[in-house]
Design a protein around this motif. Structure first.
Motif, PDB file in Angstrom:
ATOM      1  N   GLU A  35      38.976  43.219  46.716  1.00 20.95           N
ATOM      2  CA  GLU A  35      40.255  43.060  46.032  1.00 20.95           C
ATOM      3  C   GLU A  35      41.226  44.179  46.422  1.00 20.95           C
ATOM      4  OE1 GLU A  35      40.987  42.987  41.562  1.00 20.95           O
ATOM      5  OE2 GLU A  35      39.201  41.751  41.793  1.00 20.95           O
ATOM      6  N   LYS A  36      42.503  43.839  46.522  1.00 16.06           N
ATOM      7  CA  LYS A  36      43.515  44.840  46.844  1.00 16.06           C
ATOM      8  C   LYS A  36      43.565  45.885  45.727  1.00 16.06           C
ATOM      9  CE  LYS A  36      48.287  45.401  48.101  1.00 16.06           C
ATOM     10  NZ  LYS A  36      49.609  44.869  48.147  1.00 16.06           N
ATOM     11  N   ASN A  37      43.625  47.143  46.105  1.00 23.52           N
ATOM     12  CA  ASN A  37      43.673  48.271  45.169  1.00 23.52           C
ATOM     13  C   ASN A  37      42.448  48.336  44.264  1.00 23.52           C
ATOM     14  OD1 ASN A  37      46.240  49.039  46.131  1.00 23.52           O
ATOM     15  ND2 ASN A  37      47.219  47.590  44.743  1.00 23.52           N
ATOM     16  N   PHE A  38      41.317  47.816  44.716  1.00 23.95           N
ATOM     17  CA  PHE A  38      40.111  47.775  43.887  1.00 23.95           C
ATOM     18  C   PHE A  38      39.715  49.159  43.388  1.00 23.95           C
ATOM     19  CE2 PHE A  38      35.549  48.600  43.827  1.00 23.95           C
ATOM     20  CZ  PHE A  38      35.203  47.881  42.705  1.00 23.95           C
ATOM     21  N   TYR A  39      39.658  50.133  44.297  1.00 17.57           N
ATOM     22  CA  TYR A  39      39.154  51.459  43.910  1.00 17.57           C
ATOM     23  C   TYR A  39      40.103  52.149  42.927  1.00 17.57           C
ATOM     24  CZ  TYR A  39      35.598  50.712  47.394  1.00 17.57           C
ATOM     25  OH  TYR A  39      34.540  50.194  48.094  1.00 17.57           O
ATOM     26  N   TRP A  40      41.403  51.937  43.100  1.00 18.91           N
ATOM     27  CA  TRP A  40      42.357  52.505  42.139  1.00 18.91           C
ATOM     28  C   TRP A  40      42.187  51.830  40.778  1.00 18.91           C
ATOM     29  CZ3 TRP A  40      44.673  56.364  40.403  1.00 18.91           C
ATOM     30  CH2 TRP A  40      45.732  56.269  39.508  1.00 18.91           C
TER      31      TRP A  40
END
Length: 188
Positions: free
Chosen positions: A7-12
């Motif tokens: 997913e986009k920006n998962f870690y954030w």
């Protein structure tokens, strides 16, 4: 569930949500259970109820702090080693920041009646959350209409509450029962 990491920006998103959950886990590690469920099961749908329950069971039975153990397991499950590091950092930062700030003014906090009242109120809220989780888990087990898990729940409660059996021993016995009897699908 590694697909969640794609997913986009998962870690954030993982960092932010885990940081907030850790910041509001007041009253012990068990308070984290409904917060994890609300965020990662209900909102993000990264886990289902069964996965979340298994995650918390493992985190509780492993040595160490339940919140940190949950973050390690969740992070690894969602995003591998990087997910583990992100979730663990987000989990330890809020208490580290809070304790650092409090340590500078400990005497003022320790003897301030308003802080004491605030802490008492937070204890009451944490107790209510833990009772809510216990009732939800019991309801789910009752819906399954399987006698063995209900006997284990009742037996553990009775052993601890009425006979003061150490919870660690009860959990070990429960784990052994689960391993030998509940692996048969007709009991689980």
């Amino acid at each position: 569930m590694q697909e969640a990491a794609a997913e986009k920006n998962f870690y954030w998103k993982l960092f932010k949500s885990t940081f907030v959950i850790s910041a509001f886990t007041i009253g012990g590690g068990f308070v984290i259970i409904p917060l994890l469920k609300a965020k990662f099961v209900d909102e993000y749908k990264w886990l289902d109820d069964k996965d979340a329950l298994n995650l918390v069971a493992i985190a509780q039975s492993a040595p160490g702090v339940v919140a940190a153990n949950s973050a390690i397991i969740l992070g690894y499950r969602m995003g591998g080693l990087l997910g583990t590091l992100v979730a663990l950092l987000a989990t330890i930062l809020p208490p580290l920041i809070t304790l650092t700030l409090i340590s500078y003014a400990y005497d003022s906090f320790a003897h301030n009646q308003y802080i004491q009242l605030l802490l008492k109120g937070m204890q009451c809220g944490a107790t209510a959350i833990i009772i809510n989780v216990a009732i939800d888990l019991l309801r789910k087990e009752l819906k399954k209409k399987l006698p063995l898990p209900l006997v284990i729940i009742a037996g553990t409660f009775i052993a601890n509450y009425f006979f003061n059996v150490n919870l660690m021993y009860a959990v070990i016995v429960d784990a052994i029962i689960g391993f030998f009897l509940l692996r048969d699908k007709k009991y689980a």
